[in-house]
Design an enzyme around this catalytic site. Structure first.
Site, PDB file in Angstrom:
ATOM      1  N   ASP A   1      31.934  22.487 -26.721  1.00  0.00           N
ATOM      2  CA  ASP A   1      33.245  22.930 -26.241  1.00  0.00           C
ATOM      3  C   ASP A   1      34.173  21.762 -25.894  1.00  0.00           C
ATOM      4  O   ASP A   1      33.793  20.826 -25.191  1.00  0.00           O
ATOM      5  CB  ASP A   1      33.034  23.801 -25.002  1.00  0.00           C
ATOM      6  CG  ASP A   1      34.260  24.605 -24.626  1.00  0.00           C
ATOM      7  OD1 ASP A   1      35.292  23.992 -24.308  1.00  0.00           O
ATOM      8  OD2 ASP A   1      34.182  25.846 -24.648  1.00  0.00           O
TER       9      ASP A   1
ATOM     10  N   SER B   1      38.949  24.984 -26.657  1.00  0.00           N
ATOM     11  CA  SER B   1      38.173  26.148 -26.252  1.00  0.00           C
ATOM     12  C   SER B   1      38.933  27.438 -26.582  1.00  0.00           C
ATOM     13  O   SER B   1      39.371  27.615 -27.714  1.00  0.00           O
ATOM     14  CB  SER B   1      37.820  26.040 -24.763  1.00  0.00           C
ATOM     15  OG  SER B   1      36.778  26.921 -24.432  1.00  0.00           O
TER      16      SER B   1
END
Length: 554
Positions: free
Chosen positions: A420, A305
């Site tokens: 993600d 991320s």
């Protein structure tokens, strides 16, 4: 092959010289458990338990071993307490490694330097690597072994003598002597192809048998690209080499690049993993600043991320000021990265995010980066962690930050859907441990608790979106303390992916509770908070104790 998994055990072996790989079968493929050097004892587990062999033992080059039959092994162990203690320590280390899903891995003691591409640089590379500080490397050339080449036994004896005297032997190939070059490949723990980056679009005629020979022996093959400039460039990209496990880059024969490769070879490298957490992730920049000021050189970097964003910048080997400026362009200068669209697949269209990330990394590929890099995303199709270790850097990072519901997911070439990386694991230390095998693994975790305004949430669970919208956009509307949908989705993503991280050798966890996941305007304060905390942690940390701890393994 000394023994096959499942065989009945009749003996153990003491490795005097050479190298052994220990593997088990996993999903139809061989999985490496350990790579062992001189002084290691193997096969003892089955003798102690009376069970069949739990793994396959293979010699990857010419090795000398002492065979201990079951009766002799038992007599020696019972007679000598020191031997019993050493065997017990070996068993415990291997069980600990198994519990933590780690490989036991000793440094290669023989590396073959071989030609690659149109403009080979293996002679110059080997000579320069032997000269840099921090590594006791000795060159072995065809000329230096001329008096022993006609006698295989004498050649092996000479190699083993030199191996006992130096940390690393560099077996330098000779393009005019194919027999010597083949010998270098057969008797190396690792094959190293070296060539000028500008000529790696072509393959050297010797590359095929180098890769084939290393693959047959389960030995690693690495590629070193020698660059004429200091700045990584997409223009220097070259086609991936089949059978090559890793790439390294040397820029203008920079000493720091040669030293980094030396640390990787001698298993003294340092890896850094950066976790997810939205805007709070820019604290990683402060952590990197503190590490650099403490003299800790990072050899591998990875993240998930927002950690992937910062890891990508770190892997470009920029100055600290350049890193901050690049991150600021993404986080602050572009304004909000959420460009609202019809929320059929996500709240944002993703165009602003793409422009920001591609503007930061350009057309660089992961293979072009000076430092080893990876990032992770979550594969919704396959239900696991997807590791990005090659291909366009911006695409990998874009997949790693694709917060479900906020940004559109990214596809793989074969149609899998990626979101993600923090959905499954916000701090992928396991990937770093397995892929790069650093001696010291440092992790920066900035999750903590999340600041959310919930004072005006309805206790019966009913809330009008129109009322919240009016509160946000009408100047005289009642002020409500409620989290917006973007806050909820990003916070849920961080909570789901957060795991207890016990496998890092040093965990740096700056207190970030005062900042929100979307608190991008607080960029400078977040960065400073990360730096101050990391500096305090590093002021009392002793990395030498970890080096000593791993020096004896296995």
């Amino acid at each position: 092959m000394l023994a096959r998994e499942g065989d009945e055990a009749h003996c153990a072996w003491l490795l005097v010289s050479g190298r052994l790989n220990i593997t088990t079968e996993h999903n139809g493929a061989a999985r490496l458990l350990a790579s062992l050097g001189p002084g290691s004892i193997v096969g003892e587990m089955a003798l102690l338990t009376g069970a069949p062999r739990s793994a396959t033992i293979t010699s990857i080059r010419h090795s000398r071993l002492l065979r201990l039959g079951a009766d002799a092994f038992e007599r020696i162990v019972l007679r000598d307490a020191d031997v019993l203690l050493q065997v017990a320590r070996t068993v415990v280390r291997r069980l600990e490694a198994s519990d933590h899903d780690r490989q036991l891995d000793v440094a290669p003691s023989t590396v073959a330097a071989l030609p690659a591409g149109r403009y080979p640089e293996h002679h110059e590379f080997a000579a320069r690597l032997a000269e840099v500080g921090g590594i006791d490397a000795h060159l072995v050339t065809s000329d230096s072994m001329e008096d022993a080449k006609s006698d295989f036994g004498a050649l092996i004896d000479r190699l083993h003598q030199l191996e006992a005297q130096h940390d690393l032997l560099l077996l330098v190939a000779d393009e005019t002597d194919e027999a010597w070059t083949r010998w270098c490949v057969r008797h190396s723990d690792m094959a190293l192809l070296v060539g000028a980056a500008r000529g790696l679009g072509d393959r050297h005629e010797m590359e095929d048998f180098v890769v084939e020979g290393s693959s047959r022996r389960s030995a690693e093959t690495h590629l070193v690209a020698v660059h004429a400039n200091r700045v990584p460039s997409a223009a220097s990209s070259f086609a991936p080499r089949p059978g090559v496990d890793r790439n390294h880059h040397v820029r203008q024969w920079a000493v720091e690049d040669l030293q980094r490769i030396g640390r990787i070879f001698t298993r003294t490298s340092i890896g850094l993993v950066l976790g997810g957490g939205g805007a709070k992730g820019f604290a990683h920049l402060g952590v990197i600043r503190a590490l650099r000021e403490a003299g800790i050189v990072i050899d591998h970097v990875g993240g998930s991320s927002i950690g992937a964003v910062v890891a990508g910048i770190c892997a470009m080997d920029w100055s600290y000021e350049q890193m901050v400026e690049g991150a600021k362009r993404v986080a602050v200068d572009h304004g909000s990265l959420i460009d609202p669209g019809i929320p059929a697949i996500a709240l944002a269209k993703g165009a602003r995010l793409k422009r920001a990330i591609r503007g930061l990394y350009g057309d660089l590929r992961i293979e072009d980066l000076p430092l080893s890099f990876f990032c992770t995303s979550t594969d919704l199709t396959g239900g696991g962690v997807h590791v990005h270790h090659d291909g366009p850097l911006w695409e990998a990072v874009r997949a790693s930050v694709a917060i479900p519901g906020i940004f559109p997911p990214m596809p793989t070439p074969d149609g899998r859907v990626l979101v993600d990386g923090s959905v499954l694991d916000s701090l992928p230390v396991g990937v770093m441990r397995h892929r790069h095998r650093p001696t010291i693994l440092i992790a920066s975790d900035i999750t903590g608790t999340t600041k959310l305004a919930g004072g005006n949430l309805s206790r019966d669970g009913v809330m009008s979106g129109w009322r919240v919208a009016a509160n946000r956009y009408l100047p005289r509307a009642e002020k409500l303390e409620v989290p917006l949908i973007a806050d909820l989705l990003t916070s849920a993503n961080a909570v789901v992916g957060h795991r207890s991280q016990t496998d890092a050798d040093l965990l740096i966890a700056p207190p970030m509770d005062q900042f929100g996941i979307l608190d991008f305007p607080a960029f400078a304060q977040i960065l400073e908070a990360g730096y101050e905390h990391a500096a305090r942690v590093l002021s009392v940390w002793d990395p030498q104790s970890l080096t000593e701890r791993y020096a004896g393994s296995p």
